[in-house]
Design a protein around this motif. Sequence first.
Motif, PDB file in Angstrom:
ATOM      1  N   PHE A 118       0.709  -1.188   0.245  1.00 49.80           N
ATOM      2  CA  PHE A 118      -0.344  -0.048  -0.329  1.00 49.80           C
ATOM      3  C   PHE A 118       0.714   1.196  -0.082  1.00 49.80           C
ATOM      4  O   PHE A 118       0.212   2.493  -0.818  1.00 49.80           O
ATOM      5  CB  PHE A 118      -0.580   0.274   1.326  1.00 49.80           C
ATOM      6  CG  PHE A 118      -1.960   1.178   1.496  1.00 49.80           C
ATOM      7  CD1 PHE A 118      -2.575   1.394  -0.008  1.00 49.80           C
ATOM      8  CD2 PHE A 118      -2.037   2.216   1.650  1.00 49.80           C
ATOM      9  CE1 PHE A 118      -4.009   2.287   0.224  1.00 49.80           C
ATOM     10  CE2 PHE A 118      -3.268   3.268   1.899  1.00 49.80           C
ATOM     11  CZ  PHE A 118      -3.617   3.481   1.273  1.00 49.80           C
ATOM     12  N   VAL A 150       1.743   8.725  -6.362  1.00 52.90           N
ATOM     13  CA  VAL A 150       1.614  10.375  -6.232  1.00 52.90           C
ATOM     14  C   VAL A 150       2.901  10.653  -7.585  1.00 52.90           C
ATOM     15  O   VAL A 150       2.800  11.613  -7.762  1.00 52.90           O
ATOM     16  CB  VAL A 150       2.804  10.591  -4.550  1.00 52.90           C
ATOM     17  CG1 VAL A 150       2.736  12.360  -5.257  1.00 52.90           C
ATOM     18  CG2 VAL A 150       0.972  10.884  -3.817  1.00 52.90           C
ATOM     19  N   ARG A 178       5.202   3.374 -13.575  1.00 51.84           N
ATOM     20  CA  ARG A 178       3.827   2.687 -13.823  1.00 51.84           C
ATOM     21  C   ARG A 178       3.717   1.321 -13.508  1.00 51.84           C
ATOM     22  O   ARG A 178       2.990   0.561 -12.875  1.00 51.84           O
ATOM     23  CB  ARG A 178       3.987   2.992 -15.002  1.00 51.84           C
ATOM     24  CG  ARG A 178       2.603   3.852 -15.234  1.00 51.84           C
ATOM     25  CD  ARG A 178       2.257   4.027 -16.879  1.00 51.84           C
ATOM     26  NE  ARG A 178       1.237   2.695 -17.276  1.00 51.84           N
ATOM     27  CZ  ARG A 178       1.279   2.113 -18.286  1.00 51.84           C
ATOM     28  NH1 ARG A 178       2.112   2.279 -18.813  1.00 51.84           N
ATOM     29  NH2 ARG A 178       0.058   1.026 -18.486  1.00 51.84           N
ATOM     30  N   TYR A 181     -10.744   9.479 -11.370  1.00 50.02           N
ATOM     31  CA  TYR A 181      -9.706   9.534 -11.229  1.00 50.02           C
ATOM     32  C   TYR A 181      -9.944   9.869  -9.925  1.00 50.02           C
ATOM     33  O   TYR A 181      -8.989   9.481  -8.660  1.00 50.02           O
ATOM     34  CB  TYR A 181      -9.007  10.744 -12.284  1.00 50.02           C
ATOM     35  CG  TYR A 181      -7.966  10.987 -12.018  1.00 50.02           C
ATOM     36  CD1 TYR A 181      -6.160  10.937 -12.043  1.00 50.02           C
ATOM     37  CD2 TYR A 181      -7.299  12.872 -11.434  1.00 50.02           C
ATOM     38  CE1 TYR A 181      -5.538  11.043 -12.181  1.00 50.02           C
ATOM     39  CE2 TYR A 181      -6.566  12.728 -11.114  1.00 50.02           C
ATOM     40  CZ  TYR A 181      -5.294  12.440 -11.326  1.00 50.02           C
ATOM     41  OH  TYR A 181      -3.890  12.573 -10.678  1.00 50.02           O
ATOM     42  N   MET A 236      -8.865   4.191   2.856  1.00 50.96           N
ATOM     43  CA  MET A 236      -8.566   3.194   2.711  1.00 50.96           C
ATOM     44  C   MET A 236      -7.354   3.443   3.967  1.00 50.96           C
ATOM     45  O   MET A 236      -7.032   3.079   4.953  1.00 50.96           O
ATOM     46  CB  MET A 236      -8.071   2.700   1.315  1.00 50.96           C
ATOM     47  CG  MET A 236      -9.279   1.968   0.655  1.00 50.96           C
ATOM     48  SD  MET A 236      -8.194   1.414  -1.069  1.00 50.96           S
ATOM     49  CE  MET A 236      -7.625  -0.443  -0.092  1.00 50.96           C
TER      50      MET A 236
END
Lengths: 549, 357
Positions: free
Chosen positions: A62, A70, A118, A219, A230
């Motif tokens: 996470f 970010v 990515r 988004y 979360m």
Amino acid sequence: MSTTEHATDDVTARRGKAPAGEKIADWADGRLGIYGLAKANMRKIFPDHWSFMLGEICLYSFVIIILTGVYLTLFFHPSMQEVTYSGPYVPLQGIRMSEAFNSTMNISFEVRGGLLIRQIHHWAALVFLAGMFVHMMRVFFTGAFRKPREVNWLFGFLLFVLGMFTGFTGYSLPDDLLSGTGVRFMEGAILSVPIVGTYLSFFLFGGQFPGNDFVSRFYSIHILLLPGIMAGLLVAHLILVFYHKHTQFAGPGKNEKNVVGMPLLPVYMAKAGGFFFLVFGVIAIIAAIASINPIWEFGPYRPDQVSTGAQPDWYMGFSEGLIRAMPGWEINFWGHTLQLGVFIPLGLLFPAVLTVIAIWPFLESWVSGDKREHHILDRPRNAPVRTGFGVGWITWYMVCLIGGGNDILATHFHLSINDVTWFVRIAFFVAPVLAFIVTKRVCLGLQRRDRDKVLHGRETGVIKRLPHGEFIEIHEPLDQGKVFTLTAHEQPAPAEIGPEVDENGVERKVDPLTKLRAKLAEGMYGEGSHIPKPTPEEHAEITSGHGHH
Amino acid sequence: MSSEPGSHEDMSEDNLPSERAHDAHHGAVAVAGDAFADPGLPAHLPRRQDLDEQAAKHSERVVAGLFVLSMLATIGFIASYVTLKPGKIVYIFPVGHVSALNFALGLTLGLALFCIGAGAVHWARTLMSDVETPAERHPIEASPEVRAQVIADFKQGAAESQFGRRKLIRNTMFGAMAMVPLSGLVLLRDLGPLPGKSLRTTAWRKGMTLINPNTNLPLRPEDITTGSLTFAQPPGLSEDDDDFQDVIAKAALMIVRIEPDEIKDKRELDWGHQGIVAFSKICTHVGCPISLYEQQTHHVLCPCHQSTFDLADGGRVIFGPAGHALPQLRISVNGSGYLEALGDFAEPVGPSFWERG
Ligand code: HEM
Ligand code: FES
């Protein structure tokens, strides 16, 4: 003046001489009260077991997702404005695409390290969800969800469900042909909701599918709304883990009233902190060598085009399976259409299964009537019904995953897709039951073995010939720690309803819920649900009878 | 100490780990009645590093070595970032053709991180104390006194508020609180237009020619060959249009030529032109575009969940999860010899929805 003032002076004087680190800590303590917090937690004891690392994997992935996410936001443009591609990737030059797709191409081909980030983001998402799945299994099979941890089970459950949706919305952001097909799937599923489905779809997509809005809407859901919730749940989850103290497996010196292990500072700080770097390092290396979601191979989304063999990320695979196996039932009445073929699996079955998972701790304690705290974990074999249920559930999930890949299966193994689909339809009902029965048997077999070990000792593999010619294998008695470990579990008796006729011969009214509960309790804890564990008397009799080898 | 199973739950004082630790590793079963009792924490076994400073020094060097390796990897990362071009593809065994930059950055970053982790874990395992100690647990529940105090405090607070006594205040407050979120709900109304009848219609109108999306020219009957799937879209549609995606999502068409006597459905034959028939390309299951055609059987297959439709029999579903037939578009040939639509689809295309009927 007063003595208290002198005392304060003393403290200040003492602190004046402290080393710099302590001075900073003193400063913080004066404002934040950190010493109180540290006193309780700095040397907090954590027990050790490999399966306790699964939750850590979730936490670390996470964190990795947030860090890389970010970074991605700095380059990603969440817009469905159509542009013409003019980047370095030749096959797509001159193709119309949304700005979202275009900027993802830019991240992948022009921003240095963009592709890596990515790929780390996406791999970490897969690890995150797989980690949560396995972590949840660990908690389930060891009974760690029992009182006082039911609420933390719910927090974890919510994290898992939200994680799926966060993954799905993120996967849709690049607006490529593959993910767009998934979004279309979702739109079809929303349309199948009775009465309000069409409205929900129009509100989500800002009109007809696909519209110009869903990327920017997904988004904000993907990077703000869901991760925000979360993060909150995650912190609450961890606070509760600290507050409850970790569970532990039975063993010598371990009981319900203590927790045995090593202190947070330094051992767990080093191990857990180090483990974060290990997870991050491994995911980075995977992202270096294994490409994931190569959107340039799929091309930008167009609702009239499709790539064959389209597959979602693994955690969405079960929904594919559900929907592929379901017959295409559709009912028309009074000018309305009920698309049961889509609504039953996705709108009813899936939420129902999730609900059972969510409320399992409460179900189990309702059936057992056990309202005590539990800090010693069950070995899965010692809770055969629960274990069988869990394995049955996993089997069901796997059947759905197989169903989701029925076309791949069919072409790969030269089967007819019809046969595969029928296999999945039957297995959907039969496989979990079989898995339950087999698992329960295996558990009972393992219990029997534990019993033998306690009573007759461990097989040494050494064969001895007795004077009269018989061969026997020498059994070595277990040490007391081992005996204790193998006999530490409880074997509760099922709660009884009591006689249905009272002492005056008058029939008592027993409501059906109580009856159901008694039936379930009988199945879970009654005869056939366990092998009676040895008693010390049995043990004494056998060990004295045989003498010592 | 009693000996029924489960009695170890309520351990007596003299059985607590610290008391029993000294006789833990005898292993022998002493008294029969006590055979299942908790022998207490086993004694700590020292590691090599605890006894031998040489071994400890070795561990120290390993840990430091890993940290140094991490530093080198970070330098490697920066060097790769500066020197390698993003477009460069290299072959690396056994991975295959990969972007050199991505490979170098990922490997160096991964190594830099992994070595920190490996160093820390090795340090913890070999050099930090590994003595297991017990800590007490306390029940989560409050003691009865605390509980009583809290309940009393709450009752006092509630009484002081007069919440229970002044029902008017209570009820109106509940009302206000229940209503205020409505504003938030109302604000969501402009997320999208109401559906109205928009899902019932597509861009097709009477007299529109069927345009080949590749050439942007109208299709003639001769262009439709037996055995292949031809796609078409309405005229005047451009990829540059704002609503192109929305329009094509409903109007996409597929055309096949079938021998007229092979067409089993009378209406299908009537709605086509000499065996040329046009169907919606959008699957009636959840809306994937259909793309696979089997020319002998005239079956089309949706690649998403394998719904199979029989184009020789009114687009009927013959396999898979789709719930109804593919809608057919009525076509004919216009004066200039081009295929044209005779109107919109007679029913909504794509996935079912509540108002479809
Ligand atoms: C917490 C769970 C999260 C999961 C499971 C998740 C998962 C994903 C996945 C699977 C993708 C598709 C990546 C690809 O193109 O292959 C994605 C894209 C993206 N995510 Fe996340 N993500 C999460 C959180 C976040 C957060 C917190 C942020 C930002 C603060 C973020 C920012 C982005 C962005 C900007 C993209 C689109 C860029 C791109 O696809 O290249 N994500 N996410
Ligand atoms: S969308 Fe065509 S079968 Fe599901």
